[in-house]
Motif scaffolding. Structure first.
Motif, PDB file in Angstrom:
ATOM      1  N   THR A 249      22.072 -47.238  19.456  1.00  0.00           N
ATOM      2  CA  THR A 249      21.972 -45.940  20.155  1.00  0.00           C
ATOM      3  C   THR A 249      21.710 -45.038  19.454  1.00  0.00           C
ATOM      4  OG1 THR A 249      24.479 -45.497  19.582  1.00  0.00           O
ATOM      5  CG2 THR A 249      23.783 -46.781  21.897  1.00  0.00           C
ATOM      6  N   ASP A 292      19.405 -46.219  25.295  1.00  0.00           N
ATOM      7  CA  ASP A 292      19.851 -44.867  25.332  1.00  0.00           C
ATOM      8  C   ASP A 292      21.505 -45.187  25.568  1.00  0.00           C
ATOM      9  OD1 ASP A 292      20.444 -44.788  28.332  1.00  0.00           O
ATOM     10  OD2 ASP A 292      18.285 -45.341  28.228  1.00  0.00           O
ATOM     11  N   GLU A 293      22.373 -44.099  25.214  1.00  0.00           N
ATOM     12  CA  GLU A 293      23.859 -44.386  25.364  1.00  0.00           C
ATOM     13  C   GLU A 293      24.273 -44.755  26.788  1.00  0.00           C
ATOM     14  OE1 GLU A 293      26.107 -41.192  23.821  1.00  0.00           O
ATOM     15  OE2 GLU A 293      25.205 -41.646  21.747  1.00  0.00           O
TER      16      GLU A 293
END
Length: 431
Positions: A249, A292-293
Motif C-alpha cells: 500500500t 490502494d489501501e
C-alpha cells in the motif's frame, strides 16, 4: 565478542588479554587463550566452541594451567552462568580469577557473593537495555520517518538509493539510505495478484496460473537474496504472504509478524499497526504503492466461492469457524441435500490414524448452528447469518462440535482453543 560484523578480533581480544594480564601480574603467566567469536553471552558455555574446549581441557589431570582468568565478566557470563562455571572449575581444582574481584573468586566471602550477584544482574541489564534501545529506535524510525531498515525487499520492489545516511558519522563513512521502488519485471504481477483476488478468485487458482505461465516466484526472481530457498515454484503460502503484506500500500513496515493462519481470515488495517504484535507501519506513504489501501482492506478476510457443476456458487457462512471437539481440526465445508453443512472425518484426510473409539465422522448443519447462535447474539442476528459470522470473526470465536454439547470459545492462532474467563461473556454452551 558476540558480533563479527561490527567488531575486530585483534582489537577485542587484545584489550581483554591486557586486562587479564594485569589481573594476574606477579602471580603467574598466561599459557593458553580461549576466545569465542559470534557467540552471544546468553549461550551456555557448552554451546560456545572455545569455552567448551576450555572446560574439556580443565578435566585433564595434566593440564598446563591451574587457574582461569576472565578479561571482562560481561563478555563471559550472563545471568546465573557464573555460579555453574565456578562450581565446575572448583570441582576440578581450578581457580577462577576476575578483574572485578582483583584476583580469585571466593564465594565463601560475603563480599564476593554480593559482587557476583551485582555483576550477573548488570550483565543481564546491559543486554536488555541495548535490546530495548535498538528496538525502540527502529520502531520510531519506521513509524515516524518511514525508513527502510534493511532486509530483502518484498517481491515486486527493488532497492533504490535514497541519499546519504542521516547519521553524520555513518554518512562520512559513505553509507547510503535505501528506499523501495517498483521492480519493472515483478511489480506488474503483484498488481495482477491483487486484481485477481479482488474478483473473488481463489489463492490456489492464482498460484496455479502463475506456475502455468512460468512466472518466476520470489525465490527464483531474486536468487542472490534467496540462496537458502530450494523450491522454485509458486505455492499458496507465497501468494497469501503477498496479499497480506501492507507494504504494497506504499507504507513502510518493520518487525511484522505473521498471523499464524493459512488463509486471509483476519482483518488488518495498514494504517493502524498492532502494537500488541510489536510491528510498526509508517504514518505516511513512503514508496509507490502497488495496490490502494481500499482494495487491500477489501480482500482481507475474503473467501473464494467455489462454483458447482451447474455454474452456481455455494456459500458457507461459518466456514473456518467450526472445529472438531474430538480431534481438534477445523470442519470442512460440505454440501448435503441442497444445504450447507460442516464435517470432519478424523484422520481420513491426514497422516494420523483415527483412534478406534472416535465416531467415523462429525456432521452439523449450518442452519442449526445459526439458529443456536441467533439466540446468543441477538444484536448481530441477520437473515443470512453474515452479521453473526462477522461478529465471530472480529472476536476470534470458534464453534466446537462433536461431543454431547457444542461450545463457542475464543480461538487464538494457530487454531488453539483457550479457556475464556466467564466474566468476559464470550463463552456459550449450545445444548
Amino acid at each position: 565478542m558476540s558480533t563479527i560484523e561490527f567488531q575486530d578480533r585483534t582489537t577485542s581480544s587484545g584489550w581483554q588479554r591486557e586486562v587479564a594480564e594485569e589481573t594476574i601480574r606477579g602471580h603467574g603467566v598466561i599459557v593458553a587463550a580461549y576466545f569465542d567469536e559470534g557467540c552471544s553471552r546468553r549461550l551456555p558455555w557448552r554451546e560456545r566452541p572455545a569455552a567448551a574446549q576450555l572446560m574439556a581441557a580443565a578435566e585433564h589431570p595434566n593440564r598446563p594451567f591451574d587457574a582461569v582468568v576472565i578479561g571482562e565478566y560481561e563478555r563471559a557470563f550472563y545471568g546465573d552462568q557464573f555460579g555453574a562455571v565456578l562450581t565446575a572449575l572448583r570441582a576440578r581444582g581450578v581457580q577462577l580469577w576476575l578483574p572485578e574481584a582483583d584476583g580469585p573468586v571466593n564465594l565463601d566471602d560475603p563480599v564476593h557473593q554480593a559482587l557476583m550477584l551485582l555483576l550477573g544482574s548488570q550483565s543481564r541489564r546491559e543486554v536488555l537495555r541495548a535490546r530495548h534501545r535498538v528496538l525502540a529506535a527502529m520502531h520510531v524510525q519506521a513509524r515516524v520517518q518511514g525508513r527502510f531498515l534493511g532486509g530483502r525487499p518484498p517481491y515486486g520492489y527493488r532497492l533504490a538509493d535514497a541519499g546519504p545516511h542521516p547519521n553524520r558519522a555513518h554518512a562520512s563513512w559513505g553509507r547510503r539510505m535505501h528506499r523501495l521502488e517498483p521492480d519493472p519485471a515483478t511489480a506488474p504481477w503483484v498488481r495482477w495478484i491483487f486484481q485477481q483476488r479482488a474478483t473473488g478468485r481463489s489463492v490456489a487458482g492464482i498460484a496455479r496460473e502463475l506456475n502455468d505461465r512460468g512466472i518466476p516466484c520470489p525465490s527464483n526472481a531474486d536468487r542472490d537474496r534467496n540462496r537458502h530457498r530450494t523450491r522454485h515454484e509458486w505455492i499458496i503460502r507465497t501468494v497469501v504472504g503477498i496479499l497480506e503484506n501492507p507494504r504494497y500500500t506504499g507504507r513502510q513496515v518493520w518487525n511484522r509478524h505473521g498471523a499464524g493462519t493459512t488463509g486471509l481470515t483476519h482483518h488488518r488495517a495498514p494504517v493502524q499497526p498492532s502494537a500488541a504484535r510489536g510491528w510498526a507501519e509508517s504514518e505516511k506513504v513512503t514508496h509507490p504503492a502497488l495496490v490502494d489501501e481500499a482494495a487491500f482492506l477489501a480482500i482481507q478476510g475474503m473467501r473464494a466461492a467455489r462454483p458447482t457443476q451447474h455454474g452456481h456458487t455455494r456459500t458457507y457462512v461459518l466456514a473456518g469457524h467450526v472445529q472438531c471437539q474430538l480431534c481438534g481440526r477445523r470442519l470442512d465445508s460440505h454440501w448435503v441435500n441442497g444445504r450447507p453443512g460442516y464435517r470432519c472425518r478424523h484422520g481420513h484426510t491426514s497422516a494420523r490414524n483415527r483412534p478406534p473409539e472416535l465416531a467415523k465422522n462429525v456432521y452439523v448443519r449450518e442452519d442449526h448452528l445459526l439458529d443456536d447462535l441467533r439466540v446468543r447474539f441477538a444484536e448481530a442476528a441477520g437473515d443470512d447469518g453474515s452479521a453473526i459470522a462477522d461478529h465471530m470473526r472480529s472476536n476470534d470465536l470458534t464453534i466446537t462440535c462433536g461431543g454431547p454439547t457444542r461450545e463457542v470459545k475464543a480461538c487464538r492462532p494457530p487454531c488453539a482453543l483457550a479457556t475464556i474467563d466467564e466474566t468476559v461473556g464470550d463463552q456459550l454452551l449450545l445444548l
